[in-house]
Design a protein around this motif. Structure first.
Motif, short mmCIF file in Angstrom:
data_model
loop_
_atom_site.label_atom_id
_atom_site.label_comp_id
_atom_site.label_asym_id
_atom_site.label_seq_id
_atom_site.Cartn_x
_atom_site.Cartn_y
_atom_site.Cartn_z
N UNK A 44 0.66 -1.20 0.08
CA UNK A 44 -0.02 0.17 -0.08
C UNK A 44 0.90 1.33 -0.15
N UNK A 45 0.37 2.45 -0.71
CA UNK A 45 1.24 3.44 -0.76
C UNK A 45 1.18 4.26 0.50
N UNK A 46 2.08 5.37 0.73
CA UNK A 46 2.32 5.94 1.85
C UNK A 46 0.81 6.63 2.20
N UNK A 47 0.14 7.34 1.05
CA UNK A 47 -0.84 8.08 1.31
C UNK A 47 -2.17 6.95 1.48
N UNK A 48 -2.34 5.93 0.94
CA UNK A 48 -3.18 4.94 1.19
C UNK A 48 -3.33 4.35 2.81
N UNK A 49 -2.05 4.06 3.21
CA UNK A 49 -1.93 3.64 4.52
C UNK A 49 -2.10 4.71 5.52
N UNK A 50 -1.52 6.09 5.37
CA UNK A 50 -2.07 7.28 6.26
C UNK A 50 -3.62 7.29 6.22
N UNK A 51 -4.23 7.25 5.19
CA UNK A 51 -5.62 7.29 5.17
C UNK A 51 -6.27 6.28 5.91
N UNK A 52 -5.84 5.08 5.75
CA UNK A 52 -6.41 3.93 6.49
C UNK A 52 -6.05 4.20 7.85
N UNK A 53 -4.86 4.30 8.38
CA UNK A 53 -4.59 4.60 9.98
C UNK A 53 -5.41 5.58 10.42
N UNK A 54 -5.71 6.80 9.85
CA UNK A 54 -6.01 8.03 10.38
C UNK A 54 -7.65 7.77 10.55
N UNK A 55 -8.24 6.92 9.45
CA UNK A 55 -9.63 6.56 9.58
C UNK A 55 -9.87 5.67 10.84
N UNK A 56 -9.02 4.80 11.09
CA UNK A 56 -8.90 3.75 12.45
C UNK A 56 -8.75 4.36 13.66
N UNK A 57 -7.92 5.47 13.63
CA UNK A 57 -7.87 6.45 14.95
C UNK A 57 -9.16 7.34 15.09
N UNK A 58 -9.61 7.81 14.03
CA UNK A 58 -10.85 8.75 14.18
C UNK A 58 -11.92 8.00 14.49
N UNK A 59 -12.06 6.54 14.49
CA UNK A 59 -12.98 5.66 14.81
C UNK A 59 -13.21 5.60 16.39
N UNK A 60 -12.14 5.65 16.88
CA UNK A 60 -11.97 5.86 18.34
C UNK A 60 -12.84 7.06 18.87
N UNK A 61 -13.50 6.66 20.21
CA UNK A 61 -14.25 7.64 21.05
C UNK A 61 -13.23 8.70 21.51
N UNK A 62 -13.46 10.01 21.19
CA UNK A 62 -12.35 10.81 21.80
C UNK A 62 -11.36 11.27 20.68
N UNK A 63 -11.12 10.73 19.48
CA UNK A 63 -10.28 10.85 18.48
C UNK A 63 -10.87 11.26 17.14
N UNK A 64 -12.05 11.50 17.32
CA UNK A 64 -12.69 12.03 16.10
C UNK A 64 -12.32 12.99 15.41
#
Length: 90
Positions: A1-21
């Motif tokens: 996966x490219x840096x951009x794709x991985x960054x998007x995936x990781x950021x979305x996973x972080x934002x899915x946690x309560x308090x990190x939206x």
């Protein structure tokens, strides 16, 4: 996966946690691990309105979960741009 794709995936996973939206930005860095090979590391760049300690903790947890599942391909976007536009010999 490219840096951009991985960054998007990781950021979305972080934002899915309560308090990190509201986390705004993370950075993905390639790392070379002796005797293991290339991997990646995620860093918190801008926690936005989220608590920075919470956001950093969630990012570590998400990274630990996703790191074994995804490998990086190609250089980061900034390196690609640098190679093409900042070469003094051109």
């Amino acid at each position: 996966m490219t840096h951009q794709e991985l960054s998007t995936k990781v950021l979305a996973a972080v934002r899915a946690h309560r308090g990190c939206e509201l986390v705004k930005e993370i950075a993905i860095t390639s790392v070379e691990i002796v005797e293991t090979g290339t991997s990646w590391h995620a860093s918190l760049v801008d926690s936005g309105a989220a608590d920075p300690q919470l956001a950093a903790s969630v990012l570590r947890q998400v990274s630990e979960e996703l790191e074994p599942m995804f490998a990086l391909v190609g250089p980061p976007v900034a390196e690609e741009r640098h190679d093409k536009t900042c070469d003094p010999s051109r």
